[in-house]
Design a protein around this motif. Structure first.
Motif, PDB file in Angstrom:
ATOM      1  N   GLU A  71       0.817  -1.205   0.000  1.00 27.24           N
ATOM      2  CA  GLU A  71       0.000   0.000   0.000  1.00 27.24           C
ATOM      3  C   GLU A  71       0.852   1.258   0.000  1.00 27.24           C
ATOM      4  O   GLU A  71       0.353   2.345   0.178  1.00 27.24           O
ATOM      5  N   LEU A  72       2.142   1.105  -0.148  1.00 26.00           N
ATOM      6  CA  LEU A  72       2.992   2.250   0.102  1.00 26.00           C
ATOM      7  C   LEU A  72       3.547   2.920  -1.138  1.00 26.00           C
ATOM      8  O   LEU A  72       4.340   3.829  -1.051  1.00 26.00           O
ATOM      9  N   GLY A  73       3.118   2.485  -2.286  1.00 31.46           N
ATOM     10  CA  GLY A  73       3.629   3.125  -3.495  1.00 31.46           C
ATOM     11  C   GLY A  73       3.304   4.604  -3.512  1.00 31.46           C
ATOM     12  O   GLY A  73       2.336   5.038  -2.917  1.00 31.46           O
ATOM     13  N   ALA A  74       4.097   5.378  -4.159  1.00 31.59           N
ATOM     14  CA  ALA A  74       3.815   6.810  -4.204  1.00 31.59           C
ATOM     15  C   ALA A  74       4.475   7.417  -5.420  1.00 31.59           C
ATOM     16  O   ALA A  74       5.569   7.036  -5.800  1.00 31.59           O
ATOM     17  N   TRP A  75       3.803   8.335  -6.024  1.00 33.49           N
ATOM     18  CA  TRP A  75       4.385   9.063  -7.129  1.00 33.49           C
ATOM     19  C   TRP A  75       4.478  10.523  -6.767  1.00 33.49           C
ATOM     20  O   TRP A  75       3.573  11.078  -6.151  1.00 33.49           O
ATOM     21  N   LEU A  76       5.531  11.106  -7.195  1.00 35.23           N
ATOM     22  CA  LEU A  76       5.700  12.530  -6.964  1.00 35.23           C
ATOM     23  C   LEU A  76       6.084  13.151  -8.295  1.00 35.23           C
ATOM     24  O   LEU A  76       7.006  12.675  -8.950  1.00 35.23           O
ATOM     25  N   HIS A  77       5.358  14.136  -8.692  1.00 35.40           N
ATOM     26  CA  HIS A  77       5.623  14.783  -9.981  1.00 35.40           C
ATOM     27  C   HIS A  77       6.058  16.224  -9.751  1.00 35.40           C
ATOM     28  O   HIS A  77       5.491  16.899  -8.909  1.00 35.40           O
ATOM     29  N   ILE A  78       7.012  16.659 -10.537  1.00 32.87           N
ATOM     30  CA  ILE A  78       7.359  18.073 -10.520  1.00 32.87           C
ATOM     31  C   ILE A  78       7.141  18.611 -11.922  1.00 32.87           C
ATOM     32  O   ILE A  78       7.753  18.144 -12.879  1.00 32.87           O
ATOM     33  N   GLY A  79       6.236  19.541 -12.027  1.00 29.68           N
ATOM     34  CA  GLY A  79       5.906  20.099 -13.338  1.00 29.68           C
ATOM     35  C   GLY A  79       6.953  21.102 -13.781  1.00 29.68           C
ATOM     36  O   GLY A  79       7.812  21.513 -13.004  1.00 29.68           O
ATOM     37  N   PRO A 139       2.336   6.992  10.431  1.00 28.09           N
ATOM     38  CA  PRO A 139       3.511   6.111  10.465  1.00 28.09           C
ATOM     39  C   PRO A 139       3.901   5.542   9.096  1.00 28.09           C
ATOM     40  O   PRO A 139       5.079   5.315   8.844  1.00 28.09           O
ATOM     41  N   ASP A 140       2.937   5.315   8.217  1.00 29.87           N
ATOM     42  CA  ASP A 140       3.263   4.706   6.917  1.00 29.87           C
ATOM     43  C   ASP A 140       3.389   5.741   5.808  1.00 29.87           C
ATOM     44  O   ASP A 140       4.437   5.901   5.208  1.00 29.87           O
ATOM     45  N   MET A 141       2.274   6.434   5.510  1.00 28.97           N
ATOM     46  CA  MET A 141       2.279   7.300   4.333  1.00 28.97           C
ATOM     47  C   MET A 141       3.164   8.529   4.533  1.00 28.97           C
ATOM     48  O   MET A 141       3.894   8.919   3.625  1.00 28.97           O
ATOM     49  N   ALA A 142       3.095   9.135   5.708  1.00 30.39           N
ATOM     50  CA  ALA A 142       3.950  10.305   5.927  1.00 30.39           C
ATOM     51  C   ALA A 142       5.416   9.900   5.886  1.00 30.39           C
ATOM     52  O   ALA A 142       6.250  10.587   5.285  1.00 30.39           O
ATOM     53  N   ALA A 143       5.743   8.764   6.481  1.00 34.71           N
ATOM     54  CA  ALA A 143       7.128   8.287   6.455  1.00 34.71           C
ATOM     55  C   ALA A 143       7.558   8.021   5.019  1.00 34.71           C
ATOM     56  O   ALA A 143       8.677   8.360   4.597  1.00 34.71           O
ATOM     57  N   GLN A 144       6.648   7.431   4.255  1.00 37.01           N
ATOM     58  CA  GLN A 144       6.950   7.115   2.865  1.00 37.01           C
ATOM     59  C   GLN A 144       7.159   8.386   2.038  1.00 37.01           C
ATOM     60  O   GLN A 144       8.120   8.496   1.275  1.00 37.01           O
ATOM     61  N   LEU A 145       6.261   9.340   2.194  1.00 38.06           N
ATOM     62  CA  LEU A 145       6.381  10.571   1.409  1.00 38.06           C
ATOM     63  C   LEU A 145       7.612  11.378   1.820  1.00 38.06           C
ATOM     64  O   LEU A 145       8.201  12.091   1.005  1.00 38.06           O
ATOM     65  N   ARG A 146       7.998  11.254   3.063  1.00 33.23           N
ATOM     66  CA  ARG A 146       9.252  11.897   3.491  1.00 33.23           C
ATOM     67  C   ARG A 146      10.418  11.316   2.708  1.00 33.23           C
ATOM     68  O   ARG A 146      11.259  12.035   2.174  1.00 33.23           O
TER      69      ARG A 146
END
Lengths: 719, 158
Positions: A71-79, A139-146
């Motif tokens: 459940e921890l995948g994450a995408w970050l885009h910079i335009g 604990p999960d998503m914030a840590a992941q996005l960090r």
């Protein structure tokens, strides 16, 4: 006989986070599978697989040998314009994670809050996420996005170093730019990433909490202006061209089946479509009023079966639980001591506590807007599990998940009550029949009746205490309400703790903190009873019997601010204290009540709550969660209870089901212990577990009467 | 069935074509796309649907649109003037007097009505006046603080 499973606090998450069988079985033709095209955005980072992370308390999920959900995948885009877009499957339901997650990205990426946009909870745009529950976002998503953002920052520094052929040690990210410390050259993030698709494996380059500048500060709610101006579109506010309004015919009682149906008067109404598919009957109409009239015009007879009522509930739960227990479906914690000899205790105590079913009653009821375009289904709905609801829809209509898109607008709360997709499935079925988009908004009565409830339960505790206040034995049985927060927080040599599953007469499921509220109420009330038995101060008694320094710290902090030990302002006032630990966070609650013995009223005068969840991400929102949880918890503690008789809910309206209101609001002080040396844990749930026992203990302090059933004062206090 | 053909909302006369039996809430939301007022209970118990009719806070869910006539309606969308929020909206933002914010529009409208009647309300005035509005997230202490702040910042002039 099977050996009992070892107690694991993650157990209940799997058991109670949701789980109701699909409500409808539609008779639809199987369709072909086709693929949804990719969205073609610039991806800076792609997380394909992320190792399981440990939460602050070292707790792991998947106690039954399951792999942790991916459940921890994450995408970050910079335009190209430097705009940062973050994609997360988490849902904003008022806990303000849109804000806290934005803060951690701003912190690690070194960009202003205003240049970050979170796209949340859209199954087509965001990576899979199991759901927003269990206090896992922090604990999960914030840590992941960090980690994602910190990695992106390092990649950007690498790119600038290559561009300038400079030593990366001279470069730093700040305010959305990479700056050279000597030449003072700078280049914007957007310029650096322009036109390139980059992927990078995430490494941990995160900033320690002691160095945080944006995380850890009271950033106001993102998009707050949209909420105070009425601009924000919740699911019931979504409009789609050509949209019809739907209504569903509800059975006369739980489990009732249709004996006969005459829908002709409704079918004769202009613009009305009637849908019957098995036990599902609904209508669509051009407006809500007409839809309600059409549903009212349908004549239906229902076959019902006798069902148990609230007066028989607790005997039923215990009786049925005993059956289940024999099948070995229970959890137990072995005594620390393998010897069976009875402890040399001076006093024994055996007491039974009960908790009623309560309703989440989110102010935004279940709602959905469903639209079919050929074989593609799009549903806007307020749910804590967008991907779970996608599966529900795919199953209900027997189409591949790829053809279903679920979009969750920031939602009017959930409290664990929106894990399912009833309204989504119903709206989609109606839309399919009407061949037009359909909006379905459950009425308050439907929400109070056809959603699910926090489990009722019976808890039995048997304990022993020595004259000096040492607790020597502890046996704890929870029937039906659940295993969350069930462990004794105190150091007791002989312990046995069991959760017994039962057959629930009502549909039950997750609720903020799950059974932790019930288990804390029973345990912390019982601890108070033991303290009184040996004539010790309830706070000192607790401190004497615990070893956990973090629990001690919150108890001491709450007591200090409350002024524990001071004299009562009048004999009708009482003070109570309770401590708790759940979901990696610690809470201690001190309460003052004023009891009117003649009128039977309890007024909560003042509450002080100390809270510790590691490094604090946003102190203002954390206080807000604590204050709100105290008020919400007061409802279940004092007066909320779902009443039911023979398959019908007797109080499915706010006029009959009392929730806390302005006049219930006490003076509240929240003391935050910010442990920057510890990982951040979630805080949406744990702040609710302390108030019920603190109030019960305060009422006992005021009156000498121990109340062992929640709610404690449904109408008047019986003392 | 008689029809309602116009409503006076937020300083404008808006054309509608609505059966007079329908609720004002439904017409505002579904026909005029003024979705700030919310459905919460349908029985006047939660205040989420509150709008002002001639300055009086009114449950739009229980008000038949046919009964409104020429009366002037103000919804949450009509509070902002020339890009400036009402002091109570500002106070809600400054105090952070919301969580999910589904109740916020109704809270703000009820609070605005209170401040018009009672420019410097006591805590008791606020509690009594706001008792019909439910915030299930439990942000009552913050809403009380926001109303007090708005009263202070607008000098009781609203």
């Amino acid at each position: 006989m099977k050996a009992p499973l070892l107690l694991d606090s993650s157990f209940e998450a799997e058991r109670y986070e949701l789980h109701a069988a699909p409500v409808y079985h539609f008779d639809l033709a199987r369709r072909d599978f086709f693929k949804v095209l990719g969205s073609g955005v610039v991806v800076l980072l792609l997380i394909e697989e992320v190792a399981a992370q440990e939460s602050g308390g070292g707790r792991r999920r998947g106690g039954f040998g399951q792999r942790r959900p991916q459940e921890l995948g994450a995408w970050l885009h910079i335009g190209e314009d430097g705009q940062v877009t973050v994609f997360t499957g988490k849902v904003e339901v008022g806990q303000n994670i849109r804000t806290s997650l934005t803060q951690v990205v701003a912190e690690e990426l070194r960009v202003p809050i205003s240049s970050i946009r979170l796209t949340m909870a859209d199954t087509e745009l965001t990576p899979y996420d199991a759901g927003t529950f269990g206090s896992r976002t922090t604990p999960d998503m914030a840590a992941q996005l960090r980690k994602v953002s910190a990695t992106a920052r390092e990649v950007l520094i690498d790119l600038a170093a290559a561009l300038w052929q400079a030593d990366r040690k001279s470069l730093a990210a700040t305010s959305g730019k990479i700056v050279h410390s000597e030449t003072k050259q700078s280049v914007g993030f957007g310029e650096l990433t322009s036109g390139r698709k980059l992927t990078k494996t995430v490494a941990d380059n995160t900033t320690p909490a002691v160095e945080w500048k944006v995380a850890g500060t009271p950033v106001p709610k993102i998009d707050g202006r949209d909420f105070v101006t009425g601009k924000h579109k919740y699911t019931p506010d979504v409009q789609v061209p050509g949209m019809q309004h739907g209504k569903v015919l509800r059975p006369a009682a739980f489990g009732a089946t249709l004996a006969s149906l005459d829908a002709k008067p409704a079918e004769a109404m202009p613009g009305v479509t009637v849908v019957r598919d098995g036990e599902f009957v609904g209508v669509t109409a051009p407006n809500e009023h007409l839809a309600a009239q059409a549903i009212a015009a349908i004549r239906a007879e229902w076959k019902t079966a006798p069902q148990i009522s609230d007066s028989e509930l607790f005997d039923h739960l215990k009786g049925k639980s005993a059956d289940v227990q024999r099948s070995g479906d229970s959890i137990a914690q072995k005594p620390d001591s393998s010897e069976d000899k009875p402890p040399a205790a001076e006093h024994k105590l055996q007491q039974t506590y009960t908790v009623a079913y309560v309703a989440h009653a989110p102010l935004e009821p279940r709602a959905a807007v469903a639209e079919w375009k050929e074989d593609q289904l799009t549903v806007w709905t307020g749910t804590q599990r967008p991907f779970g609801v996608r599966s529900e829809l795919a199953q209900a209509f027997r189409i591949p998940e790829e053809r279903v898109r679920v979009i969750v607008p920031d939602t009017g709360s959930g409290y664990g009550g929106k894990h399912t997709g009833e309204a989504a499935v119903e709206a989609a079925r109606l839309a399919r029949a009407a061949q037009k988009p359909v909006k379905l908004v459950w009425t308050r009565e439907e929400e109070f009746t056809w959603a699910y409830f926090r489990p009722a339960g019976v808890i039995e505790i048997t304990s022993s205490v020595e004259d000096d206040g040492t607790i020597t034995a502890w046996e704890f049985h929870n029937y039906n309400s659940g295993g969350s927060g069930i462990r004794a927080l105190y150091h007791i040599p002989n312990q046995k703790t069991e959760f017994h599953q039962a057959h629930s007469p009502l549909r039950q499921g997750s609720y903020r903190a799950l059974a932790s509220t019930a288990n804390h109420f029973a345990r912390e009330s019982h601890i108070d009873e033991l303290a009184r038995l040996v004539k010790l101060d309830p706070l000192g008694f607790r401190l004497k019997n615990l070893q956990d320094a973090r629990l001690r710290a919150v108890l001491e902090a709450a007591a200090k601010t409350f002024g524990w030990g001071k004299n009562k302002p009048s004999p009708d006032h009482g003070f109570g204290v309770a401590g708790g630990f759940e979901k990696g966070a610690y809470v201690a609650t001190c309460a003052e009540v004023a009891v009117d013995r003649v009128g039977g009223t309890v007024k909560v005068v003042r509450v002080v709550q100390a809270f510790e969840c590691g490094a604090v991400l946003n102190p203002d929102h954390l206080k807000n969660q604590n204050e709100g949880a105290i008020l919400m918890g007061m409802g279940g503690a004092l007066f909320e209870a779902v009443r039911f008789d023979n398959g019908k809910i007797l109080n499915p309206r706010f006029s009959r089901y009392r929730v806390p209101r302005f006049s219930d609001s006490p003076e509240i002080e929240v003391v935050l212990l910010d442990r920057k040396d510890l990982p951040s844990t979630g805080a949406g749930e744990t702040p609710i577990v302390g108030i019920a026992p603190a109030l019960g203990n305060a009422i006992c302090d005021a009156t000498g009467v121990r109340l062992r059933s929640l709610p404690m004062a449904p109408k008047a206090l019986k003392i | 069935m008689p029809k309602v053909t116009e409503l006076h909302v937020n300083g404008k006369t808006l054309g509608v074509d609505a059966d007079s039996e329908r609720s004002l809430l439904s017409v505002l939301r579904d026909d005029l796309d003024l979705t700030g007022a919310k459905y919460g209970c349908g029985e006047g118990q939660c205040g989420a649907c509150t709008v002002l009719i001639e300055g009086t806070p009114t449950h739009s869910c229980l008000t038949q649109v046919g009964k409104v006539g020429q009366k002037k309606i103000i919804t949450i969308e009509g509070l902002e003037q020339h890009g400036r929020l009402h002091p109570l909206q500002e106070a809600f933002l400054e105090i952070g007097a919301m969580q999910c914010a589904y109740c916020t529009a109704g809270m703000v409208m009820s609070g605005v009505a209170l401040l018009r009647r009672t420019p410097n309300p006591s805590r008791e005035d606020i509690v009594r006046s706001m008792e019909g509005n439910i915030c299930r997230c439990g942000t009552y202490p913050r809403i009380i603080a926001a109303i007090q702040r708005a009263a202070a910042t607008s000098g009781g002039a609203k």
